[in-house]
Write a protein that holds these residues in place. Structure first.
Motif, PDB file in Angstrom:
ATOM      1  N   ALA A  45      60.441 -51.228  85.971  1.00 19.05           N
ATOM      2  CA  ALA A  45      61.166 -50.946  87.209  1.00 19.05           C
ATOM      3  C   ALA A  45      61.015 -49.480  87.598  1.00 19.05           C
ATOM      4  N   GLY A  46      61.022 -49.230  88.912  1.00 18.07           N
ATOM      5  CA  GLY A  46      60.944 -47.858  89.396  1.00 18.07           C
ATOM      6  C   GLY A  46      59.646 -47.173  89.036  1.00 18.07           C
ATOM      7  N   ALA A  47      58.536 -47.902  89.088  1.00 23.36           N
ATOM      8  CA  ALA A  47      57.254 -47.327  88.683  1.00 23.36           C
ATOM      9  C   ALA A  47      56.900 -46.091  89.510  1.00 23.36           C
ATOM     10  N   ALA A  48      57.135 -46.136  90.816  1.00 20.84           N
ATOM     11  CA  ALA A  48      56.841 -44.972  91.658  1.00 20.84           C
ATOM     12  C   ALA A  48      57.786 -43.822  91.343  1.00 20.84           C
ATOM     13  N   VAL A  49      59.060 -44.130  91.139  1.00 21.49           N
ATOM     14  CA  VAL A  49      60.042 -43.088  90.807  1.00 21.49           C
ATOM     15  C   VAL A  49      59.638 -42.382  89.518  1.00 21.49           C
ATOM     16  N   ALA A 436      64.162 -38.034 100.744  1.00 21.44           N
ATOM     17  CA  ALA A 436      63.888 -39.154  99.867  1.00 21.44           C
ATOM     18  C   ALA A 436      62.804 -38.909  98.845  1.00 21.44           C
ATOM     19  N   ALA A 437      61.702 -38.309  99.215  1.00 23.48           N
ATOM     20  CA  ALA A 437      60.665 -38.166  98.219  1.00 23.48           C
ATOM     21  C   ALA A 437      61.014 -37.031  97.281  1.00 23.48           C
ATOM     22  N   PRO A 438      60.339 -36.943  96.152  1.00 26.30           N
ATOM     23  CA  PRO A 438      60.685 -35.921  95.195  1.00 26.30           C
ATOM     24  C   PRO A 438      60.473 -34.524  95.722  1.00 26.30           C
TER      25      PRO A 438
END
Length: 455
Positions: A45-49, A436-438
């Motif tokens: 889960a949350g691979a992009a995060v 939203a993005a890092p």
């Protein structure tokens, strides 16, 4: 409450992406006794995060946990983090997203990439019997096998992380950009990693972009310069620097305001040199050095590395056989686009919206989360959770609940739009970089773990 029987009620709702909004959607669907099937291309889960796990969010735990997800987690013995603290991307994935996915159990599949979505037996041209047909999703598994599954509805919450915008000021790759790919990064580097740190230590780096991710890198490189002489950043902006560029105390998200002040200090202390009004047209390579050339023929002093933080854009390729209604500028749903236009809105001034605004000419198809914002950088996780609640209600036939607004966002101050630049430049706000993005800065900690986006 008005209920109506859906077509193909025994089929699941396909949810693309096991990120925060995709998993929240699945939780809301289960609340309404609708079977979700979450399809995640990554191994967890949350691979992009996890790819920006070293970055800290601007939003607190209180703001990034979906209420429906918390209800699902409560019986599992899950320990809720302190709502007043700021998670990193890794914290968010490990302490919330993965436990949530685990609680969804067989409703989540990993290692499956969606390569196409259509109506069964109907391409996008065919009208006859279209709405009576279920959706067909073509999948590729991690070991290369192809599959096809059917679904009663499709919710795409796959985000925009996979497609960073190129360096070119016209939205296309600059001449020479592909050839210089080995010296260009499109992400915030983790300077705690020795190999990554060595790439930038004692070197000159061009940082292209003017949002929170660029601020993060400026602050991190300034800290590195204090330890490694010769480290310097050329900060390349497409527009000018205005009085509100850095946010600072004017920003009602304190962590993001602190980041802006650190970036400002990096410039004032001489660790970074700002180059304004520079729209990259070409990258010339001479051995190991790179020279950025602008569309007005200005040339930067050669650099060793480039970090391009110019935004993200949605991958719409696998949705090509669906009839989507998208704004021609933002690539967001037509009714959502004026609500999120970064020329006008910041994160906190985006009016909460739901199924009605997110609907497309193709019934029972929804883009949620960052994907629904297209190229706009004004997304907040709370907005995505409200989208998920409303869409789940609509798919259950509860149109009264779908139409209700159950979220009131506080104004978040400086956050993109005309207040950030002398003139608005949406392409330079990194995709999700506003909220939203890092992005980064943890006050008083290592510069590579700053307070990132408020997704």
């Amino acid at each position: 409450m008005s209920e109506q029987q859906p077509a193909h009620p025994t089929l699941p709702v396909a949810v693309i992406g096991a990120g925060p909004v995709g998993l929240a959607t699945a939780a809301h669907l289960l609340e309404r006794d609708i079977e979700p099937l979450v399809l995640e291309a990554g191994p967890d889960a949350g691979a992009a995060v996890r790819e920006w796990g070293h970055v800290r969010l601007f939003s607190t735990w209180e703001e990034v946990i979906a209420p429906a997800a918390e209800k699902l987690l409560a019986p599992t013995g899950w320990e809720r983090p302190d709502g007043r603290t700021y998670p990193s991307g890794a914290d968010w994935a490990d302490r919330y997203l993965q436990p949530l996915a685990d609680s969804l159990d067989e409703h989540v599949r990993y290692g499956v990439r969606v390569t196409g979505v259509s109506r069964a037996g109907r391409d996008r041209v065919v009208d006859a019997g279209r709405e009576e047909q279920p959706f067909t999703l073509h999948l590729t598994t991690a070991d290369g096998r192809e599959e096809r599954i059917l679904a009663r509805a499709v919710v795409d919450a796959s985000g925009t992380w996979s497609i960073p915008n190129p360096l070119g000021g016209d939205g296309l790759p600059a001449l020479g950009e592909r050839a210089a790919a080995d010296r260009i990064s499109y992400r915030v580097p983790d300077l705690n990693d020795p190999a990554v740190r060595a790439r930038y230590a004692g070197r000159r780096t061009a940082v292209v972009g003017s949002g929170a991710s660029a601020f993060t890198v400026l602050a991190a490189l300034a800290a590195l310069a204090g330890e490694e002489p010769g480290t310097h950043a050329a900060w390349v902006l497409r527009r000018g620097i205005g009085s509100d560029t850095f946010g600072g105390e004017a920003d009602q998200l304190p962590a993001r305001g602190a980041l802006g002040l650190r970036a400002k200090a990096a410039v004032e202390d001489g660790y970074a040199t700002a180059v304004t009004g520079f729209r990259t047209q070409a990258i010339e390579r001479d051995g190991d050095r790179l020279t950025l050339v602008a569309d007005d023929d200005r040339r930067l002093e050669p650099v060793d590395e480039i970090i391009a933080l110019t935004g993200l854009r949605p991958d719409l390729s696998f949705l090509d056989e669906l009839r989507l209604g998208l704004d021609t500028r933002l690539q967001a749903p037509t009714a959502v686009a004026p609500l999120i236009d970064p020329n006008v809105h910041s994160c906190g001034t985006v009016y909460p919206h739901g199924a009605k605004e997110l609907a497309h000419p193709e019934p029972d198809v929804y883009l949620l989360g960052m994907k629904s914002y297209g190229r706009a950088p004004t997304f907040l996780a709370q907005t995505g959770y409200e989208q998920a609640r409303s869409v789940a209600a609509a798919l259950a036939g509860d149109h009264e609940a779908a139409a209700r607004v159950e979220l009131i966002l506080a104004e978040t101050g400086v956050c993109g739009g005309s207040g950030l630049f002398d003139e608005p430049d949406t392409a330079e706000n990194e995709g999700g970089g506003c909220c939203a993005a890092p992005a980064t800065v943890q006050i008083g900690a290592a510069p590579t773990t700053a307070a990132g986006g408020g997704c």
